[in-house]
Design a protein around this motif. Structure first.
Motif, PDB file in Angstrom:
ATOM      1  N   ASN A   1       0.801  -1.231   0.000  1.00 52.15           N
ATOM      2  CA  ASN A   1       0.000   0.000   0.000  1.00 52.15           C
ATOM      3  C   ASN A   1       0.831   1.278   0.000  1.00 52.15           C
ATOM      4  O   ASN A   1       0.270   2.367  -0.047  1.00 52.15           O
ATOM      5  N   GLN A   2       2.145   1.164   0.118  1.00 49.78           N
ATOM      6  CA  GLN A   2       2.990   2.350   0.275  1.00 49.78           C
ATOM      7  C   GLN A   2       3.671   2.762  -1.023  1.00 49.78           C
ATOM      8  O   GLN A   2       4.283   1.935  -1.694  1.00 49.78           O
ATOM      9  N   LEU A   3       3.603   4.060  -1.313  1.00 51.11           N
ATOM     10  CA  LEU A   3       4.417   4.605  -2.403  1.00 51.11           C
ATOM     11  C   LEU A   3       5.866   4.634  -1.929  1.00 51.11           C
ATOM     12  O   LEU A   3       6.151   4.972  -0.775  1.00 51.11           O
ATOM     13  N   SER A   4       6.773   4.303  -2.805  1.00 48.97           N
ATOM     14  CA  SER A   4       8.169   4.147  -2.399  1.00 48.97           C
ATOM     15  C   SER A   4       9.081   4.482  -3.572  1.00 48.97           C
ATOM     16  O   SER A   4       8.801   4.093  -4.712  1.00 48.97           O
ATOM     17  N   ALA A   5      10.138   5.208  -3.306  1.00 52.08           N
ATOM     18  CA  ALA A   5      11.094   5.562  -4.376  1.00 52.08           C
ATOM     19  C   ALA A   5      12.481   5.635  -3.785  1.00 52.08           C
ATOM     20  O   ALA A   5      13.060   6.705  -3.637  1.00 52.08           O
ATOM     21  N   LYS A   6      13.021   4.471  -3.437  1.00 52.69           N
ATOM     22  CA  LYS A   6      14.328   4.418  -2.807  1.00 52.69           C
ATOM     23  C   LYS A   6      15.461   4.372  -3.824  1.00 52.69           C
ATOM     24  O   LYS A   6      16.613   4.584  -3.469  1.00 52.69           O
TER      25      LYS A   6
END
Lengths: 527, 527
Positions: A10-15
């Motif tokens: 459910n989490q937006l993530s841009a690592k």
């Protein structure tokens, strides 16, 4: 709003540090959105979350999964026109196609909802105990399909909706009880993010576990490789090139624990036109096929890339008409400059083969990324002896093979690689005389068509979209229609298991009212 | 008469120069028959003949295939006691087992005959046309299962009848419409030849095409490799070691056209005994398991090689009783000196692992090739950290893992490789408190058993014999029961095909009276 980020559950993530942009082939410019490629950490997180989600999602009832699937369809619809615009700006496909493909996608999601709600798909089978059997008592055995585990779905370039983020593979896996990690197609990453947001919203609204769906971006092959090699991933769905599909298949086969890869790959979809049909209606057939060859800029996996007939006045009339008709079609835009470039390269390679002749091709200047269609011809023996001519040229290209006789026609068919479809164009009773040709064609394809065109893949239970390698990596499963759920399940047996601990599908009282095979008879009765 | 030759279709053939002999482990001497290994030429001939036979055999009706299968059973029976004697002289297995296994083999052949005669197995699905549908008319689509092509079956060492020449894999492939080439197991090549003669006689009597069955001898791996790599071979069935099965899987995956390999391989078949059950009836359970561990000299793929419990007085009582009981069992003969040798090697390797303790083992001298059973024990954390202890010791060997608590029990289950079976021994309501353990076990196995033993594989439709890798290479199919036919077929669609040219299974009038899915409803009605 398009963020360019990945969805890890459910989490937006841009690592990750690598970014890329998608491309608008109609305007011939980059799109504005900056997409962040998933890192290996994010790949691992998505796989771990999916594994955790599998613990509960694999036990979720058909009714609940149906709610989830319908909610996905509703949320995609709720994205409205903006989604269609982003789709077109990343694919060059017109609004009408966008709408049609969205409709098909929603239809698929809802068909799977009905399918798992009805519940017969688990193939429940019950053999009751015979404690008094001699010489040995018989145990109670009950079998049903259970989901495999986390599934990776690779989005297809040519179907940004229907075979991508929430397309057929995703719908099938979700319906089966498998969490899905989508490897978003780099050509339509923003479309993918929007559709993903709809899936995530639907998952939250219907109370599905976090990790039931993730969406990972990448412009290259690394993320896909990491996903296929991840030990927690249990199956892969892919639609695309033979090169790409085979690479994934090979990676999966080399794992410590090999996993199935369902790759639906290239096809040239042979069309055999029988003599009487050519004699009686060569022109009509040629007109129909000029349309089928150029439909959707020839970017369908069922595009008729090979037409075969025996030399005759009728065949000459067919090629002449096809040549006239093909140039009347207005060229259209391909999905991406890379695809337009590959079309030119593959077309040139085909045209450079000895013995191939151009019948006709669109010659005028076109906009950038537009494909100029071409139809070609070759003698039967030249085709038989040159495997390069058996390969797909993805785009509005077709090759007419002119055979010496019926035997050469059969030889050509028998020597083809596996295909999605084969078509016979025949006058009413003519085909009965060609049983060898029909049988040879049947051995090479997944679907055989009488007096039609291979383009247009009906989504229904009796559709088989797949075929002998390299049409697909596993001819025993379809990629279209509700039976595609079978790719992501395995049968599982319970022996002497207590009735109240059995899944509802196998309980004596049959609370779901499904049809089961009980001691060899299909019935929805209780035991 | 045993000639030692191969069957290339209906012809006995011995073109190769290499010969070998089988071995009588009871007498500890070579058997008399000189077996000739198949040459590459003979491999090619068998594959070509099978491909030619496929053209007609793939279209043979269920009724005709049923005649063939029943005739095979009848001809095997007609071989009488001589066959049983040859079986025992090549396996060391006693006459009672020979009779029982023959009975199972005949039962399998006849069950497949009934299955294809009834005909529902083709999963016929029909979606009729809707010419007036908007915006596009709907085509008529009809789908059914069709055979894949020539299948190679590798005979198993431990089932010279039921999983060899005319065993489950062969019966399933023949029922499906696939010609079969058997790679005879070198340990029972003469038994294989006798059974092959029965198959050939049955094929001739029932008018089956030459090449529908071949039987090739070999003592090494070359013939098997040549068969799996042969382009005309379309699927492989195998029962045996992980090493052997994986080697074939890898070969098949590297082909230009990869083909499915259904390898049913090793398993340690974990048995979890819950605390109350241990508390209430440790001794009874131990007695039962002393029998299961030594059944058939421990040479069943479902042998319970791993028993897991939480430390308690009950578990101590269980291991003590198991130790007492296991030495009471009279040792018996293994299949072959190589298998007896491998048992000793693998047992020694397990016993040399740090932390493993022998509970009890048979210590007296035994005849050559007899196996001395042993039961061992280890702490939960030692087991968790040593993968060597997770590997199968083929023979009468078992390891009792003593866990600290419920959580460690769950961890151990979750970290197991894929298994054919998992068993829970529980008092009535106890299992309900162990849903995490049960779920973890379910994810690792193909069949889960309540209060029983894993040995004894009932042949019935609800049996699933297979499981996650490495129990099998494809968990989506069973190796036992009539559903094993599904390994050798693919679904195939006809679009708008003329009714009179459709297979009987898909014709409007439903001449076979089978159950079909017509526009979403199961029915045996005409259209």
């Amino acid at each position: 709003m398009i963020t360019g980020k990945n969805y890890i559950g459910n989490q937006l993530s841009a690592k990750g540090s690598k970014t890329f942009k998608t491309f608008n082939p109609l305007l011939n410019i980059e799109n504005q959105w900056e997409i962040t490629e998933a890192s290996q950490d994010e790949v691992n997180q998505a796989a771990e979350l999916a594994t955790e989600a599998f613990k509960t999602y694999s036990k979720t009832s058909g009714a609940k999964k149906a709610q989830f699937l319908r909610a996905i369809a509703d949320e995609i619809e709720a994205l409205g026109d903006e989604l269609l615009q982003v789709y077109s700006s990343e694919s060059g496909l017109p609004n009408g196609r966008a709408k049609g493909e969205r409709g098909r996608t929603l239809g698929q999601l809802r068909a799977f909802a009905n399918h798992v709600e009805e519940g017969n798909w688990v193939d429940a089978s019950i053999d009751t105990a015979q404690p008094d059997r001699k010489p040995l008592p018989k145990v109670d055995l009950r079998k049903m399909n259970v989901p495999l585990g986390p599934v990776v779905v690779f989005g297809a370039s040519n179907f940004p909706f229907a075979f991508s983020t929430a397309g057929g593979d995703t719908a099938a896996a979700i319906a089966s009880g498998c969490p899905v990690i989508v490897k978003s197609h780099p050509m339509h990453a923003a479309t993918g993010e929007m559709v993903s947001s709809a899936v995530i919203k639907a998952a939250e609204k219907t109370g599905m576990p976090n990790g039931v769906f993730s969406n990972l971006n990448s412009s290259g092959i690394e993320v896909g490789q990491q996903l296929v090699q991840h030990p927690k991933v249990k199956a892969v769905g892919f639609t695309g090139s033979i090169h790409g599909g085979r690479a994934l298949y090979d990676l999966a086969a080399k794992r410590d624990e090999p996993i199935p890869v369902f790759a639906e790959m290239g096809s040239i979809n042979p069309v055999v036109i029988l003599p009487q049909a050519l004699n009686n209606r060569a022109e009509t057939i040629a007109k129909t096929y000029a349309g089928s060859i150029t439909l959707g800029t020839g970017q369908f996996c069922t595009n008729p890339g090979l037409i075969i007939g025996v030399k005759s006045a009728g065949l000459t009339s067919f090629v002449n008409t096809l040549a006239e008709e093909i140039v009347k079609v207005e060229p259209s835009c391909m999905l991406h400059p890379n695809i337009a470039g590959a079309y030119e390269t593959n077309k040139s390679k085909a045209l450079s083969q000895s013995g191939i002749k151009v019948l006709a091709g669109y010659e005028n200047d076109v906009e950038p990324n537009y494909a100029r269609q071409v139809v070609t011809t070759v003698e039967g023996d030249t085709f038989l002896n040159n495997p390069t001519l058996h390969h797909e040229v993805f785009g509005p290209f077709s090759l007419v093979v002119q055979c010496e006789d019926k035997q050469q026609l059969e030889d050509i068919i028998s020597n083809l690689e596996g295909q999605l479809t084969g078509t016979i164009i025949s006058d009413d009773n003519e085909v009965a005389e060609y049983s060898n040709v029909v049988n040879a064609l049947q051995n090479r394809v997944g679907r055989i068509i009488f007096n039609g065109v291979p383009t247009g893949v009906e989504v229904c239970p009796s559709m088989l979209h797949g075929g002998p390698y390299p049409a697909s990596t596993d001819s025993r499963f379809t990629a279209v229609g509700v039976d595609s759920i079978k790719r992501f399940v395995r049968p599982f047996s319970f022996q002497d298991w207590p009735n109240d601990l059995l899944p509802d599908e196998l309980k004596n009282e049959n609370p779901l009212g499904i049809i089961r095979n009980v001691n060899g008879k299909l019935t929805s009765q209780k035991i």
